[in-house]
Motif scaffolding. Sequence first.
Motif, PDB file in Angstrom:
ATOM      1  N   ASN A 198     -11.525  17.723  -8.752  1.00 29.97           N
ATOM      2  CA  ASN A 198     -12.033  16.938  -7.313  1.00 29.97           C
ATOM      3  C   ASN A 198     -12.998  16.412  -6.692  1.00 29.97           C
ATOM      4  O   ASN A 198     -12.837  15.728  -6.444  1.00 29.97           O
ATOM      5  N   TYR A 229      -9.869   3.042 -15.685  1.00 30.81           N
ATOM      6  CA  TYR A 229      -9.085   3.438 -16.875  1.00 30.81           C
ATOM      7  C   TYR A 229      -9.045   2.230 -17.791  1.00 30.81           C
ATOM      8  O   TYR A 229      -9.676   1.317 -18.239  1.00 30.81           O
ATOM      9  N   LYS A 271      -5.614  -1.166 -14.723  1.00 31.05           N
ATOM     10  CA  LYS A 271      -5.080  -1.223 -13.279  1.00 31.05           C
ATOM     11  C   LYS A 271      -7.092  -0.602 -12.580  1.00 31.05           C
ATOM     12  O   LYS A 271      -7.936  -0.036 -12.850  1.00 31.05           O
ATOM     13  N   PHE A 314      -8.881   4.752  -9.374  1.00 29.28           N
ATOM     14  CA  PHE A 314      -8.603   5.532  -8.223  1.00 29.28           C
ATOM     15  C   PHE A 314      -6.552   5.023  -7.940  1.00 29.28           C
ATOM     16  O   PHE A 314      -6.456   5.316  -6.476  1.00 29.28           O
ATOM     17  N   PHE A 315      -6.132   4.657  -9.359  1.00 26.69           N
ATOM     18  CA  PHE A 315      -4.855   3.602  -8.908  1.00 26.69           C
ATOM     19  C   PHE A 315      -3.624   4.793  -8.278  1.00 26.69           C
ATOM     20  O   PHE A 315      -3.674   5.672  -9.025  1.00 26.69           O
ATOM     21  N   ASP A 316      -3.155   3.840  -7.581  1.00 27.84           N
ATOM     22  CA  ASP A 316      -1.673   5.183  -7.205  1.00 27.84           C
ATOM     23  C   ASP A 316      -0.610   4.306  -7.771  1.00 27.84           C
ATOM     24  O   ASP A 316      -0.592   3.109  -6.507  1.00 27.84           O
ATOM     25  N   GLU A 317       0.490   4.856  -8.026  1.00 27.13           N
ATOM     26  CA  GLU A 317       1.140   4.413  -8.810  1.00 27.13           C
ATOM     27  C   GLU A 317       2.454   3.781  -7.819  1.00 27.13           C
ATOM     28  O   GLU A 317       2.864   2.865  -7.131  1.00 27.13           O
ATOM     29  N   THR A 318       2.484   4.433  -6.726  1.00 25.29           N
ATOM     30  CA  THR A 318       3.535   4.338  -5.527  1.00 25.29           C
ATOM     31  C   THR A 318       2.851   2.898  -4.627  1.00 25.29           C
ATOM     32  O   THR A 318       3.872   3.105  -3.858  1.00 25.29           O
ATOM     33  N   LYS A 319       1.771   2.669  -4.527  1.00 29.52           N
ATOM     34  CA  LYS A 319       1.322   2.175  -3.433  1.00 29.52           C
ATOM     35  C   LYS A 319       0.890   0.515  -4.727  1.00 29.52           C
ATOM     36  O   LYS A 319       1.085   0.053  -5.286  1.00 29.52           O
ATOM     37  N   TYR A 321      -0.504  -3.170  -5.381  1.00 27.66           N
ATOM     38  CA  TYR A 321      -2.347  -3.837  -4.917  1.00 27.66           C
ATOM     39  C   TYR A 321      -2.371  -5.201  -5.143  1.00 27.66           C
ATOM     40  O   TYR A 321      -1.104  -6.116  -5.843  1.00 27.66           O
ATOM     41  N   PHE A 332       4.014  -1.485  -8.742  1.00 27.44           N
ATOM     42  CA  PHE A 332       2.909  -1.900  -8.090  1.00 27.44           C
ATOM     43  C   PHE A 332       1.996  -2.958  -7.535  1.00 27.44           C
ATOM     44  O   PHE A 332       1.100  -3.486  -6.751  1.00 27.44           O
TER      45      PHE A 332
END
Length: 548
Positions: free
Chosen positions: A16, A418, A439, A442-447, A449, A527
């Motif tokens: 982390n 990525y 992408k 810090f890509f987040d599939e649920t957001k 862009y 996304f």
Amino acid sequence: MKQILFILTILLINMNLNAQTKRPLTVDDMWAMKRVLEFDVSPDGKTIALTVQEFSFETNKGNKNIWLMNSDGSNLRVLKNSEVNESTPKFIPDGKKLSFIKGAQIWMCDLDGNNEEQLTDLYTGVDNIVWSNDGKKLLFASEVYPDCATQECNKMKDEEKAKEKAEYKVYTDLMMRHWDSWRTEKRSHLFLLDVEKKNYIDLTLHSNSDVPPLALGSANDFSFSPDGNEIAFTMNTDKEIATSTNNDIFIINVKDIQQGKETPYKKISGSAGNDNQPVYSPDGKYIAFTSMERAGLESDKQRLALYNRETGELKYVSQNLDISFGGLAWSEDSKHIYYDAAFEIYNSIYKINVETGENNFVLKERVNANATLSGSKLYFRQQQSRLPYEIFSINIDGTELKQLTFFNKNLLDKIEWYDIETFWAEGAEGAKVQSILVKPPFFDETKKYPFIYLIHGGPQGHWNDDFHYRWNLQMFAAKGYVVIAPNPRGSFGYGQEFTDGISQDWGGKVYVDIMNTLDYALQNYKFIDENNLFSAGASYGGYMMNWI
């Protein structure tokens, strides 16, 4: 059990922390990248010399230095590192010394950097170095006034121009400017140097044509035959080169060369299109070169041509291949040629049998260039979207791919990004159109862009898996965008018919390709914020902004 849980907790914390310490790519990172340029492998295959360029944003200057390393990547060290650019390293044929260009002149030194010796002292300077196999002669280019037979004449003309009270230029032909350079009265001529005597001869004396050619040439546009008795070179002799692509291959018999006299030469290429990159086979039987069939077309397929030096026969080995050949490297037995060529989003390395035409991949993935054969290995530069050019090696059978240099590793390890992804959509007339997707960090599939759609220029060209210093896909993504870069009609790497599909149809099929790809992306990648779309392009890409 508690000990195992403790260790796992520590590992998760470290992972982390590592993720949090990484950051997006910045413009400052781009300036800080070391750029690996040309390289040369020693005759015994044990050492590699390479040019590395660094830039200073503060001083607005760049500097080129020469490095050496063992051919397995070990013992990397600086050979030449001064405030003067040192570049174009070429081993002397016996491998005991290294030649290079410094201050627009050719120099030579020991492999520890000592005992520098200046080989040329031309007022007009020099460019490129090609050695004869016996190490007694070398070829270089220099920009001179065509009507000047001496360096003194060139200097005098420049001094006369400097005394004029007004700066002006009268143009009588269409070629006034090439990219970022204004055309002057000077032309690039081919010179031959006797290394021992330090005498040089202008091989294209009084010629109004450039060697290497002003445009559409290669990195290897003049060379010696293995026995040193013949010279091949590329030149465009058309009067109006602004509208001509007719580069041709010429040969010179070294016995015909005389000081102060025009050297006779013979044309061996046969097409009305662009012929370039003459490379002699090690056995001296052939001259291989690349050849475009059609006149006036800069994006025609580059075929592999073979000129038989004994019979004069010209043969097109790759006539049945839908591949445009790039850099050429002969096998030591003169039976095969290794070359690079665009394949979809990559620039792959191939091997072709010059007798049978059998053609195979050596390395398909990534963007590869400047393949050089030494023994059982190929050495080359490779780049990808998250890696600027570095030196790699691979066995000639395609095994044991190895990265040899890591000039930017410490910087790259700090960046969160990525690898590219690709997808295919249906374009005009059912054609398949490939696109690159990048992408953001810090890509987040649920957001959701914001989205930027990049259209390449050319119009013949293509987006590929490279690290570009102007149109860098990762740099766009670093600002929080999802980036898509389509390769519609006109793109390289998908066959000549696909490339030709944009000719005289700039807003037709290519527009459908682009818009269909956009529709596909919006339908399949949830996304992407449909209310936050942007598009950009330069050259032809800028033209297409008016259509989109």
